[in-house]
Design a protein around this motif. Structure first.
Motif, PDB file in Angstrom:
ATOM      1  N   SER A  39      79.203-111.756 -39.859  1.00 23.55           N
ATOM      2  CA  SER A  39      79.937-110.547 -39.474  1.00 23.55           C
ATOM      3  C   SER A  39      80.980-110.186 -40.537  1.00 23.55           C
ATOM      4  CB  SER A  39      80.581-110.728 -38.096  1.00 23.55           C
ATOM      5  OG  SER A  39      81.681-111.574 -38.195  1.00 23.55           O
ATOM      6  N   LYS A  40      81.262-108.893 -40.643  1.00 19.67           N
ATOM      7  CA  LYS A  40      82.239-108.396 -41.626  1.00 19.67           C
ATOM      8  C   LYS A  40      83.611-108.949 -41.330  1.00 19.67           C
ATOM      9  CE  LYS A  40      80.885-103.714 -43.097  1.00 19.67           C
ATOM     10  NZ  LYS A  40      80.410-104.007 -44.423  1.00 19.67           N
TER      11      LYS A  40
ATOM     12  N   GLN B 251      85.368-106.137 -29.145  1.00 18.14           N
ATOM     13  CA  GLN B 251      84.812-104.777 -29.019  1.00 18.14           C
ATOM     14  C   GLN B 251      84.016-104.366 -30.249  1.00 18.14           C
ATOM     15  OE1 GLN B 251      87.215-101.415 -27.741  1.00 18.14           O
ATOM     16  NE2 GLN B 251      88.730-102.821 -26.937  1.00 18.14           N
ATOM     17  N   VAL B 252      84.265-105.056 -31.360  1.00 19.44           N
ATOM     18  CA  VAL B 252      83.587-104.725 -32.617  1.00 19.44           C
ATOM     19  C   VAL B 252      82.898-106.001 -33.097  1.00 19.44           C
ATOM     20  CG1 VAL B 252      83.925-103.907 -34.987  1.00 19.44           C
ATOM     21  CG2 VAL B 252      85.450-103.091 -33.168  1.00 19.44           C
ATOM     22  N   ASN B 253      81.703-105.838 -33.655  1.00 18.41           N
ATOM     23  CA  ASN B 253      80.966-106.995 -34.151  1.00 18.41           C
ATOM     24  C   ASN B 253      81.473-107.363 -35.553  1.00 18.41           C
ATOM     25  OD1 ASN B 253      79.082-108.941 -34.641  1.00 18.41           O
ATOM     26  ND2 ASN B 253      77.470-107.485 -35.225  1.00 18.41           N
ATOM     27  N   ALA B 254      82.723-107.824 -35.610  1.00 20.95           N
ATOM     28  CA  ALA B 254      83.371-108.154 -36.885  1.00 20.95           C
ATOM     29  C   ALA B 254      84.535-109.083 -36.565  1.00 20.95           C
ATOM     30  CB  ALA B 254      83.881-106.885 -37.553  1.00 20.95           C
TER      31      ALA B 254
ATOM     32  N   PRO C 272      88.771 -91.851 -40.721  1.00 22.65           N
ATOM     33  CA  PRO C 272      88.274 -91.655 -39.360  1.00 22.65           C
ATOM     34  C   PRO C 272      88.599 -90.248 -38.852  1.00 22.65           C
ATOM     35  CG  PRO C 272      90.182 -93.125 -39.370  1.00 22.65           C
ATOM     36  CD  PRO C 272      89.918 -92.764 -40.794  1.00 22.65           C
ATOM     37  N   SER C 273      87.891 -89.836 -37.810  1.00 24.52           N
ATOM     38  CA  SER C 273      88.188 -88.516 -37.223  1.00 24.52           C
ATOM     39  C   SER C 273      89.607 -88.493 -36.685  1.00 24.52           C
ATOM     40  CB  SER C 273      87.214 -88.200 -36.093  1.00 24.52           C
ATOM     41  OG  SER C 273      85.901 -88.281 -36.556  1.00 24.52           O
ATOM     42  N   GLY C 274      90.137 -89.661 -36.359  1.00 23.01           N
ATOM     43  CA  GLY C 274      91.516 -89.736 -35.864  1.00 23.01           C
ATOM     44  C   GLY C 274      91.641 -88.979 -34.555  1.00 23.01           C
ATOM     45  N   ALA C 275      92.742 -88.241 -34.458  1.00 21.12           N
ATOM     46  CA  ALA C 275      93.045 -87.573 -33.194  1.00 21.12           C
ATOM     47  C   ALA C 275      92.275 -86.267 -33.025  1.00 21.12           C
ATOM     48  CB  ALA C 275      94.547 -87.311 -33.140  1.00 21.12           C
ATOM     49  N   LEU C 276      91.280 -86.052 -33.871  1.00 25.59           N
ATOM     50  CA  LEU C 276      90.582 -84.762 -33.905  1.00 25.59           C
ATOM     51  C   LEU C 276      89.157 -84.902 -33.379  1.00 25.59           C
ATOM     52  CD1 LEU C 276      91.329 -81.995 -35.195  1.00 25.59           C
ATOM     53  CD2 LEU C 276      90.077 -82.733 -37.196  1.00 25.59           C
ATOM     54  N   GLY C 277      88.678 -83.884 -32.665  1.00 25.69           N
ATOM     55  CA  GLY C 277      87.271 -83.871 -32.275  1.00 25.69           C
ATOM     56  C   GLY C 277      86.521 -82.861 -33.120  1.00 25.69           C
TER      57      GLY C 277
ATOM     58  N   ILE D 284      88.447 -97.529 -34.013  1.00 30.68           N
ATOM     59  CA  ILE D 284      87.631 -98.607 -33.442  1.00 30.68           C
ATOM     60  C   ILE D 284      86.162 -98.152 -33.402  1.00 30.68           C
ATOM     61  CG2 ILE D 284      87.218 -99.964 -31.333  1.00 30.68           C
ATOM     62  CD1 ILE D 284      90.356 -99.606 -30.845  1.00 30.68           C
ATOM     63  N   ALA D 285      85.949 -96.873 -33.052  1.00 25.11           N
ATOM     64  CA  ALA D 285      84.576 -96.336 -33.030  1.00 25.11           C
ATOM     65  C   ALA D 285      83.963 -96.363 -34.433  1.00 25.11           C
ATOM     66  CB  ALA D 285      84.577 -94.911 -32.486  1.00 25.11           C
ATOM     67  N   LEU D 286      84.782 -96.027 -35.446  1.00 24.66           N
ATOM     68  CA  LEU D 286      84.272 -96.071 -36.830  1.00 24.66           C
ATOM     69  C   LEU D 286      83.891 -97.511 -37.203  1.00 24.66           C
ATOM     70  CD1 LEU D 286      83.706 -94.940 -39.658  1.00 24.66           C
ATOM     71  CD2 LEU D 286      86.165 -95.011 -40.122  1.00 24.66           C
ATOM     72  N   LEU D 287      84.755 -98.460 -36.831  1.00 22.51           N
ATOM     73  CA  LEU D 287      84.437 -99.869 -37.129  1.00 22.51           C
ATOM     74  C   LEU D 287      83.133-100.279 -36.441  1.00 22.51           C
ATOM     75  CD1 LEU D 287      87.973-101.521 -36.873  1.00 22.51           C
ATOM     76  CD2 LEU D 287      86.505-101.457 -38.901  1.00 22.51           C
ATOM     77  N   ARG D 288      82.948 -99.790 -35.202  1.00 25.68           N
ATOM     78  CA  ARG D 288      81.702-100.138 -34.490  1.00 25.68           C
ATOM     79  C   ARG D 288      80.497 -99.532 -35.202  1.00 25.68           C
ATOM     80  NH1 ARG D 288      84.336 -99.851 -29.099  1.00 25.68           N
ATOM     81  NH2 ARG D 288      83.769 -97.663 -29.024  1.00 25.68           N
ATOM     82  N   ARG D 289      80.689 -98.285 -35.689  1.00 19.69           N
ATOM     83  CA  ARG D 289      79.568 -97.634 -36.400  1.00 19.69           C
ATOM     84  C   ARG D 289      79.226 -98.410 -37.680  1.00 19.69           C
ATOM     85  NH1 ARG D 289      78.946 -93.597 -40.213  1.00 19.69           N
ATOM     86  NH2 ARG D 289      81.040 -92.739 -40.214  1.00 19.69           N
ATOM     87  N   LEU D 290      80.268 -98.830 -38.389  1.00 21.98           N
ATOM     88  CA  LEU D 290      80.036 -99.510 -39.670  1.00 21.98           C
ATOM     89  C   LEU D 290      79.430-100.896 -39.494  1.00 21.98           C
ATOM     90  CD1 LEU D 290      83.297 -98.505 -41.597  1.00 21.98           C
ATOM     91  CD2 LEU D 290      80.996 -97.544 -41.806  1.00 21.98           C
ATOM     92  N   THR D 291      79.499-101.417 -38.273  1.00 28.20           N
ATOM     93  CA  THR D 291      78.972-102.766 -38.058  1.00 28.20           C
ATOM     94  C   THR D 291      77.765-102.730 -37.108  1.00 28.20           C
ATOM     95  OG1 THR D 291      80.628-103.031 -36.314  1.00 28.20           O
ATOM     96  CG2 THR D 291      81.181-103.936 -38.455  1.00 28.20           C
TER      97      THR D 291
END
Ligand SMILES: NC(=O)c1ccc[n+]([C@@H]2O[C@H](COP(=O)([O-])OP(=O)(O)OC[C@H]3O[C@@H](n4cnc5c(N)ncnc54)[C@H](O)[C@@H]3O)[C@@H](O)[C@H]2O)c1
Length: 273
Positions: A2-3, A25-28, A123-128, A259-266
């Motif tokens: 894992s990263k 929550q993240v595979n890292a 990351p997208s941060g506070a933006l959608g 956290i979502a970005l970290l999940r995507r990257l892993t």
């Protein structure tokens, strides 16, 4: 394997990301933390130790960058450029929360990251809606406007507003306190408007991205509305963010999106553009 993730800046956002890593929550794995304030960092690591039963290595920024596969910068607009430089020097991938720090040099930094064989993630941060902005860029884009509405305490103490004689805490009704381009907004609101930087870099750039900032005493959420018009049609998004419990300038979504970005990257399954 894992990263290994290193967190630089263990404040509002950094601590939430540490918790997400420590709670699985993240595979890292979390390989360490760094912060300019040793006392608050000591308290944070003691809290993690009690909550999760682990001892997190406390390292200097450079030691941490060398030890990690991917570092998360969650410090400040002023501190971020030096951290990016160290990450590039060691060829390490970096997630940059202080997106405003990148705005004046994102094209050259992107070229340098390519040379160094690493990546800079914002990351997208506070933006959608950044996926729609990026999609729109495949055609012609006529306009991009961000309207940010904040409770006055989220804008209190901004030197630009003080220099204009605007006391946001004394406002009795919703008041537009800034209108201009993202290039103008980001340096004037360094801790409040990272989303304008992210939106500009994903879309038409800082000179064509228009920003309105409204202080509204009736509002309890940091609200970001994006409107894009282009050859695809019209897109609007509105994110009504709850402020983080101990930092009214930061939205809870900023941590969640990282956290979502970290999940995507892993993850081996990638959804969305
Ligand atoms: N992209 C977005 O949507 C978004 C949203 C909210 C906040 N942000 C930005 O993310 C960053 C972090 O926000 P936060 O709310 O967690 O801030 P915070 O003030 O709660 O925490 C920042 C932490 O960084 C530490 N720090 C400062 N300078 C440092 C340095 N040179 N080296 C190491 N540590 C250092 C501080 O001691 C503090 O613990 C800020 O730049 C903020 O503007 C981005």
């Amino acid at each position: 394997m894992s990263k290994k993730i290193g967190i630089i800046g263990c404040g509002t956002i950094g601590k939430e990301i540490c918790r997400a890593l420590l709670s699985g929550q993240v595979n890292a794995s979390l390989c360490g933390v760094a912060d300019a304030m040793p006392e608050s960092l000591r308290k944070a690591t003691e809290d993690f130790s009690r909550e999760f039963g682990v001892t997190i290595p406390v390292l200097s920024t450079e030691e941490l960058i060398k030890a990690a596969d991917l570092v998360v910068e969650a410090t400040s607009k002023a501190a971020a450029p030096a951290i990016v430089e160290i990450a590039l020097a060691h060829g390490r991938d970096i997630i940059l929360l202080s997106a405003g720090a990148l705005l004046e040099a994102y094209e050259s930094l992107s070229a340098r990251a390519a040379e160094a064989g690493c990546r800079i993630y914002v990351p997208s941060g506070a933006l959608g809606g950044l996926d729609a902005v990026k999609g729109a860029m495949s055609g012609e884009v006529y306009s991009v406007t961000l309207t940010t509405t904040k409770p006055p305490k989220g804008l209190a103490g901004v030197p630009y507003l003080e220099s204009k004689g605007i006391d946001v805490l004394a406002l009795r009704e919703a008041t537009e306190v800034f209108a201009g381009t993202a290039r103008e907004a980001v340096p004037l609101f360094p801790a409040n408007i990272n989303v304008a930087a992210a939106l500009s870099m994903a879309g038409v750039g800082p000179d064509k991205t228009l920003v309105r900032i409204v202080a509204d005493p009736a509002c309890t959420r940091n609200t970001h509305e994006v409107r894009i018009e282009g050859s695809f049609g019209v897109f609007t998004s509105k994110c009504e963010n709850l402020p983080a419990p101990f930092n009214p300038r930061t939205s809870t979504m900023a941590s969640f999106s990282t956290i979502a970005l970290l999940r995507r990257l892993t993850s081996s399954l990638q959804i969305g553009s």
